[in-house]
Design a protein around this motif. Structure first.
Motif, PDB file in Angstrom:
ATOM      1  N   VAL A  36       0.844  -1.200   0.000  1.00  0.00           N
ATOM      2  CA  VAL A  36       0.000   0.000   0.000  1.00  0.00           C
ATOM      3  C   VAL A  36       0.876   1.246   0.000  1.00  0.00           C
ATOM      4  CG1 VAL A  36      -0.245   0.193   2.514  1.00  0.00           C
ATOM      5  CG2 VAL A  36      -2.035   1.062   1.034  1.00  0.00           C
ATOM      6  N   GLU A  37       0.454   2.239  -0.770  1.00  0.00           N
ATOM      7  CA  GLU A  37       1.148   3.520  -0.790  1.00  0.00           C
ATOM      8  C   GLU A  37       0.351   4.580  -0.047  1.00  0.00           C
ATOM      9  OE1 GLU A  37       2.496   4.742  -4.656  1.00  0.00           O
ATOM     10  OE2 GLU A  37       2.937   2.667  -5.223  1.00  0.00           O
ATOM     11  N   ILE A  38      -0.968   4.551  -0.248  1.00  0.00           N
ATOM     12  CA  ILE A  38      -1.857   5.533   0.385  1.00  0.00           C
ATOM     13  C   ILE A  38      -2.984   4.773   1.079  1.00  0.00           C
ATOM     14  CG2 ILE A  38      -3.391   7.496   0.025  1.00  0.00           C
ATOM     15  CD1 ILE A  38      -1.828   8.050  -2.580  1.00  0.00           C
ATOM     16  N   LEU A  39      -3.167   5.044   2.364  1.00  0.00           N
ATOM     17  CA  LEU A  39      -4.246   4.436   3.137  1.00  0.00           C
ATOM     18  C   LEU A  39      -5.274   5.515   3.435  1.00  0.00           C
ATOM     19  CD1 LEU A  39      -5.492   2.097   4.753  1.00  0.00           C
ATOM     20  CD2 LEU A  39      -4.040   2.799   6.686  1.00  0.00           C
ATOM     21  N   VAL A  40      -6.488   5.351   2.917  1.00  0.00           N
ATOM     22  CA  VAL A  40      -7.567   6.310   3.138  1.00  0.00           C
ATOM     23  C   VAL A  40      -8.482   5.739   4.220  1.00  0.00           C
ATOM     24  CG1 VAL A  40      -9.509   7.545   2.106  1.00  0.00           C
ATOM     25  CG2 VAL A  40      -7.450   7.083   0.751  1.00  0.00           C
ATOM     26  N   ILE A  41      -8.634   6.476   5.304  1.00  0.00           N
ATOM     27  CA  ILE A  41      -9.517   6.055   6.392  1.00  0.00           C
ATOM     28  C   ILE A  41     -10.694   7.014   6.420  1.00  0.00           C
ATOM     29  CG2 ILE A  41      -9.737   5.627   8.862  1.00  0.00           C
ATOM     30  CD1 ILE A  41      -6.719   5.175   8.963  1.00  0.00           C
ATOM     31  N   ASP A  42     -11.881   6.486   6.135  1.00  0.00           N
ATOM     32  CA  ASP A  42     -13.106   7.281   6.174  1.00  0.00           C
ATOM     33  C   ASP A  42     -13.749   7.111   7.543  1.00  0.00           C
ATOM     34  OD1 ASP A  42     -15.129   8.939   5.341  1.00  0.00           O
ATOM     35  OD2 ASP A  42     -16.150   7.425   4.124  1.00  0.00           O
ATOM     36  N   GLU A  43     -14.655   8.005   7.878  1.00  0.00           N
ATOM     37  CA  GLU A  43     -15.317   7.999   9.189  1.00  0.00           C
ATOM     38  C   GLU A  43     -14.282   8.022  10.312  1.00  0.00           C
ATOM     39  OE1 GLU A  43     -18.455   8.514   9.646  1.00  0.00           O
ATOM     40  OE2 GLU A  43     -19.096   8.251   7.573  1.00  0.00           O
ATOM     41  N   ILE A  44     -13.342   8.945  10.212  1.00  0.00           N
ATOM     42  CA  ILE A  44     -12.239   9.024  11.167  1.00  0.00           C
ATOM     43  C   ILE A  44     -12.736   9.251  12.586  1.00  0.00           C
ATOM     44  CG2 ILE A  44     -11.839  11.486  10.789  1.00  0.00           C
ATOM     45  CD1 ILE A  44      -9.224   8.715  11.492  1.00  0.00           C
ATOM     46  N   SER A  45     -13.915   9.827  12.742  1.00  0.00           N
ATOM     47  CA  SER A  45     -14.430  10.077  14.086  1.00  0.00           C
ATOM     48  C   SER A  45     -14.703   8.766  14.835  1.00  0.00           C
ATOM     49  CB  SER A  45     -15.712  10.913  14.028  1.00  0.00           C
ATOM     50  OG  SER A  45     -16.728  10.230  13.331  1.00  0.00           O
ATOM     51  N   MET A  46     -14.771   7.662  14.101  1.00  0.00           N
ATOM     52  CA  MET A  46     -15.025   6.368  14.733  1.00  0.00           C
ATOM     53  C   MET A  46     -13.731   5.618  15.062  1.00  0.00           C
ATOM     54  SD  MET A  46     -18.212   6.581  14.933  1.00  0.00           S
ATOM     55  CE  MET A  46     -18.567   4.982  15.599  1.00  0.00           C
ATOM     56  N   VAL A  47     -12.592   6.184  14.733  1.00  0.00           N
ATOM     57  CA  VAL A  47     -11.301   5.536  14.985  1.00  0.00           C
ATOM     58  C   VAL A  47     -10.715   6.104  16.271  1.00  0.00           C
ATOM     59  CG1 VAL A  47      -8.971   5.163  14.093  1.00  0.00           C
ATOM     60  CG2 VAL A  47     -10.914   5.172  12.525  1.00  0.00           C
ATOM     61  N   SER A  48     -10.475   5.225  17.237  1.00  0.00           N
ATOM     62  CA  SER A  48      -9.922   5.678  18.514  1.00  0.00           C
ATOM     63  C   SER A  48      -8.433   5.974  18.384  1.00  0.00           C
ATOM     64  CB  SER A  48     -10.132   4.600  19.582  1.00  0.00           C
ATOM     65  OG  SER A  48      -9.307   3.475  19.306  1.00  0.00           O
ATOM     66  N   ALA A  49      -7.922   6.717  19.330  1.00  0.00           N
ATOM     67  CA  ALA A  49      -6.489   7.022  19.364  1.00  0.00           C
ATOM     68  C   ALA A  49      -5.683   5.738  19.540  1.00  0.00           C
ATOM     69  CB  ALA A  49      -6.187   8.000  20.484  1.00  0.00           C
ATOM     70  N   ASP A  50      -6.208   4.794  20.326  1.00  0.00           N
ATOM     71  CA  ASP A  50      -5.515   3.518  20.528  1.00  0.00           C
ATOM     72  C   ASP A  50      -5.392   2.747  19.223  1.00  0.00           C
ATOM     73  OD1 ASP A  50      -5.179   4.005  23.235  1.00  0.00           O
ATOM     74  OD2 ASP A  50      -6.972   2.879  23.818  1.00  0.00           O
ATOM     75  N   LEU A  51      -6.466   2.709  18.439  1.00  0.00           N
ATOM     76  CA  LEU A  51      -6.418   2.015  17.152  1.00  0.00           C
ATOM     77  C   LEU A  51      -5.441   2.714  16.215  1.00  0.00           C
ATOM     78  CD1 LEU A  51      -7.314  -0.095  15.133  1.00  0.00           C
ATOM     79  CD2 LEU A  51      -9.302   1.332  14.603  1.00  0.00           C
ATOM     80  N   PHE A  52      -5.428   4.029  16.236  1.00  0.00           N
ATOM     81  CA  PHE A  52      -4.493   4.795  15.413  1.00  0.00           C
ATOM     82  C   PHE A  52      -3.054   4.442  15.789  1.00  0.00           C
ATOM     83  CE2 PHE A  52      -3.372   8.879  13.291  1.00  0.00           C
ATOM     84  CZ  PHE A  52      -4.156   8.707  12.172  1.00  0.00           C
ATOM     85  N   ASP A  53      -2.778   4.322  17.081  1.00  0.00           N
ATOM     86  CA  ASP A  53      -1.440   3.934  17.550  1.00  0.00           C
ATOM     87  C   ASP A  53      -1.073   2.524  17.097  1.00  0.00           C
ATOM     88  OD1 ASP A  53      -0.992   6.367  18.800  1.00  0.00           O
ATOM     89  OD2 ASP A  53      -1.600   5.645  20.786  1.00  0.00           O
ATOM     90  N   VAL A  54      -2.041   1.615  17.134  1.00  0.00           N
ATOM     91  CA  VAL A  54      -1.796   0.234  16.686  1.00  0.00           C
ATOM     92  C   VAL A  54      -1.462   0.210  15.199  1.00  0.00           C
ATOM     93  CG1 VAL A  54      -2.950  -1.976  16.223  1.00  0.00           C
ATOM     94  CG2 VAL A  54      -3.116  -0.935  18.484  1.00  0.00           C
ATOM     95  N   LEU A  55      -2.210   0.951  14.396  1.00  0.00           N
ATOM     96  CA  LEU A  55      -1.944   0.998  12.959  1.00  0.00           C
ATOM     97  C   LEU A  55      -0.555   1.559  12.682  1.00  0.00           C
ATOM     98  CD1 LEU A  55      -5.415   2.285  11.715  1.00  0.00           C
ATOM     99  CD2 LEU A  55      -4.532  -0.063  11.602  1.00  0.00           C
ATOM    100  N   ASN A  56      -0.157   2.575  13.438  1.00  0.00           N
ATOM    101  CA  ASN A  56       1.180   3.134  13.297  1.00  0.00           C
ATOM    102  C   ASN A  56       2.235   2.081  13.651  1.00  0.00           C
ATOM    103  OD1 ASN A  56       3.196   5.268  12.999  1.00  0.00           O
ATOM    104  ND2 ASN A  56       3.353   5.155  15.223  1.00  0.00           N
TER     105      ASN A  56
END
Length: 94
Positions: A36-56
Motif C-alpha cells: 500500500v502507498e496511500i491508506l484512506v480512512i473514512d469515518e475518522i471520528s469512529m477511529v480511537s487514538a488507541d487504534l491509530f497507535d496500533v496501525l502506526n
C-alpha cells in the motif's frame, strides 16, 4: 472493507506487539501492508487514538520503523466535528 479487516487485526483488542506479530505471520495481510502507498480512512471520528497507535505500530513493524505508519501516506476523511460528540457519548455511556 473496514480498517480492522484490511489491517488484519480482528477486533484489535490485543496489544500492539501481539497484533504486529499476527500481521507479520499472515503472508496475505503482510503483503497488503507492504504494497500500500496511500491508506484512506473514512469515518475518522469512529477511529480511537488507541487504534491509530496500533496501525502506526504495525506500519512501522512491517515497513520502516523510522517513519510514521512505516512510510504509508495516510489520508483521513469524515466529519471532524463529530469527534467530540463521539468521545462525549463514549464517556457518558461507559
Amino acid at each position: 472493507m473496514t480498517i480492522h479487516s484490511w489491517a488484519g487485526i480482528g477486533l484489535g483488542t490485543d496489544s500492539s506487539d501481539i497484533l504486529c506479530a499476527r500481521v507479520n505471520k499472515n503472508k496475505q495481510v503482510k503483503l497488503r501492508w507492504e504494497s500500500v502507498e496511500i491508506l484512506v480512512i473514512d469515518e475518522i471520528s469512529m477511529v480511537s487514538a488507541d487504534l491509530f497507535d496500533v496501525l502506526n505500530a504495525i506500519g512501522q513493524s512491517v515497513r520502516n520503523p523510522y517513519l510514521p505508519f512505516g512510510g504509508i501516506q495516510v489520508v483521513l476523511c469524515g466529519d471532524f466535528f463529530q469527534v467530540c460528540f463521539i468521545l462525549l457519548s463514549m464517556l457518558f455511556n461507559s
